[in-house]
Enzyme design. Structure first.
Site, PDB file in Angstrom:
ATOM      1  N   GLU A 123       0.829  -1.214   0.000  1.00  0.00           N
ATOM      2  CA  GLU A 123       0.000   0.000   0.000  1.00  0.00           C
ATOM      3  C   GLU A 123       0.860   1.260   0.000  1.00  0.00           C
ATOM      4  O   GLU A 123       1.877   1.324   0.690  1.00  0.00           O
ATOM      5  CB  GLU A 123      -0.872  -0.057   1.269  1.00  0.00           C
ATOM      6  CG  GLU A 123      -1.936   0.994   1.344  1.00  0.00           C
ATOM      7  CD  GLU A 123      -2.834   0.807   2.570  1.00  0.00           C
ATOM      8  OE1 GLU A 123      -3.202  -0.333   2.915  1.00  0.00           O
ATOM      9  OE2 GLU A 123      -3.164   1.822   3.189  1.00  0.00           O
ATOM     10  N   GLU A 127      -3.066  10.837   2.879  1.00  0.00           N
ATOM     11  CA  GLU A 127      -4.282  11.042   3.686  1.00  0.00           C
ATOM     12  C   GLU A 127      -4.300  12.471   4.223  1.00  0.00           C
ATOM     13  O   GLU A 127      -3.260  12.996   4.612  1.00  0.00           O
ATOM     14  CB  GLU A 127      -4.319  10.076   4.882  1.00  0.00           C
ATOM     15  CG  GLU A 127      -4.668   8.660   4.498  1.00  0.00           C
ATOM     16  CD  GLU A 127      -4.580   7.718   5.695  1.00  0.00           C
ATOM     17  OE1 GLU A 127      -5.640   7.198   6.100  1.00  0.00           O
ATOM     18  OE2 GLU A 127      -3.481   7.521   6.222  1.00  0.00           O
TER      19      GLU A 127
END
Ligand SMILES: *[C@@H]1O[C@H](CO)[C@@H](O)[C@H](O)[C@H]1NC(C)=O
Ligand SMILES: *[C@@H]1O[C@H](CO)[C@@H](O)[C@H](O)[C@H]1NC(C)=O
Ligand SMILES: *[C@@H]1O[C@H](CO)[C@@H](O)[C@H](O)[C@H]1NC(C)=O
Ligand SMILES: *[C@@H]1O[C@H](CO)[C@@H](O)[C@H](O)[C@H]1NC(C)=O
Ligand SMILES: *[C@@H]1O[C@H](CO)[C@@H](O)[C@H](O)[C@H]1NC(C)=O
Ligand SMILES: *[C@@H]1O[C@H](CO)[C@@H](O)[C@H](O)[C@H]1NC(C)=O
Ligand SMILES: *[C@@H]1O[C@H](CO)[C@@H](O)[C@H](O)[C@H]1NC(C)=O
Length: 253
Positions: A123, A127
């Site tokens: 991943e 964010e």
């Protein structure tokens, strides 16, 4: 104690995030999965200001997500508790570049996210915490290894919740580079990811989402990490994605 507590909350937060918005239908490390669909062309530009047609060609909305499109592009609209608009690309890339021009959602506890994720949980992330109008978080995981949560790094960005910026992830066999408006802010070398073992190195697909980390359904650790309890007094909290440009690998020389 204080620092232990904050490490613990980050751990809880990320663990909860992993279960909240990231998942895999089939993990090829322990089962047999069908082949991932690749991106056919070298470069794909999805300009969501062109509306639903630009979206439908290459993206799918998660169950429960209804996307709308306007002058600022794709609208990830949270107007009440329980909403978490999320979309994913219909294709995977195996090294390449992902450039997202977007404005993060405001609102304490509201989390805008750009997640590149593989079926076996490699991943690479961006964010944005809606209550923080001056920074963006970068992060990565290798094979879903959540033994430690010390990989998140925050970078300064000017008014991410009120202005469009261009966020780039440049992923090669050697490194991952995160850039904001054309400036590289972070470089992860292969060897620095646990000797390469936790370097993202399996086909990733792109997930774009907006969710409520400060809602009462989340654990206390997640709520703290997200910036506090969300209220809907100032809702809707909207993340806008103008465009996504994806290039896969490099053209062979
Ligand atoms: C695959 O392995 C992971 C990690 O060991 C485990 O958490 C997961 O439940 C397994 N999935 C299946 C479908 O067996
Ligand atoms: C998307 O399309 C709009 C309208 O044509 C244009 O103004 C804008 O520059 C495009 N964005 C990108 C990133 O190409
Ligand atoms: C967001 O959703 C609310 C509630 O459905 C709606 O009133 C509002 O117009 C939406 N905003 C945009 C920009 O689509
Ligand atoms: C925003 O995040 C940065 C990086 O974590 C932090 O230094 C800053 O204090 C935060 N600002 C607010 C208002 O929380
Ligand atoms: C998971 O990460 C920890 C901490 O970085 C590391 O010590 C461990 O070797 C990793 N596990 C695997 C299976 O890569
Ligand atoms: C973010 O900062 C900009 C510039 O200071 C300001 O205009 C805007 O109102 C701020 N947004 C929020 C949600 O606080
Ligand atoms: C969120 O609200 C709960 C319940 O009202 C409270 O116990 C908790 O301290 C609040 N968390 C934060 C980070 O403000």
């Amino acid at each position: 104690m204080r620092s232990f507590k904050s490490i613990l909350s980050i751990a809880l937060a990320s663990a909860s995030f992993a279960s909240a918005q990231t998942y895999t239908d089939c993990n090829p490390t322990n089962e047999t999965c069908s082949a991932d669909t690749g991106l056919e062309q070298w470069t794909l530009t999805s300009n969501f200001t062109n509306g639903k047609s630009a979206f439908s060609k290459s993206w799918t909305a998660a169950t429960g997500t209804t996307m709308t499109f306007g002058d600022k592009g794709a609208v990830f609209n949270i107007s009440a508790e329980g909403q978490a608009p999320t979309v994913s690309s219909d294709f995977y890339i195996f090294f390449g570049q992902v450039e997202v021009k977007m404005q993060a959602a405001p609102g304490t506890g509201i989390i805008s996210s750009v997640v590149l994720e593989s079926d076996d949980l490699d991943e690479i992330d961006w964010e944005w915490l809606g209550g923080n109008n001056t920074s963006v978080e970068s992060n990565y995981f290798g094979k879903g290894n959540t033994t430690t949560y010390n990989r998140a790094i925050y970078y300064a960005v000017d008014s991410p919740t009120t202005e469009m910026h261009t966020y780039l992830i440049d992923w090669t066999e050697e490194s991952v580079k995160w850039s904001i408006d054309g400036t590289v802010v972070r470089t992860l070398e292969y060897a620095d990811a646990n000797g390469g073992d936790n370097f993202p190195q399996t086909p990733l697909r792109i997930k774009l989402g907006n969710w409520c980390g400060g809602c009462s359904s989340e654990g206390e650790g997640t709520i703290e990490w997200a910036g506090g309890n969300t209220t809907f007094d100032d809702a809707p909290y909207i993340m806008y994605v103008e465009s996504v440009k994806v290039s896969r690998g490099r053209e062979s020389k």
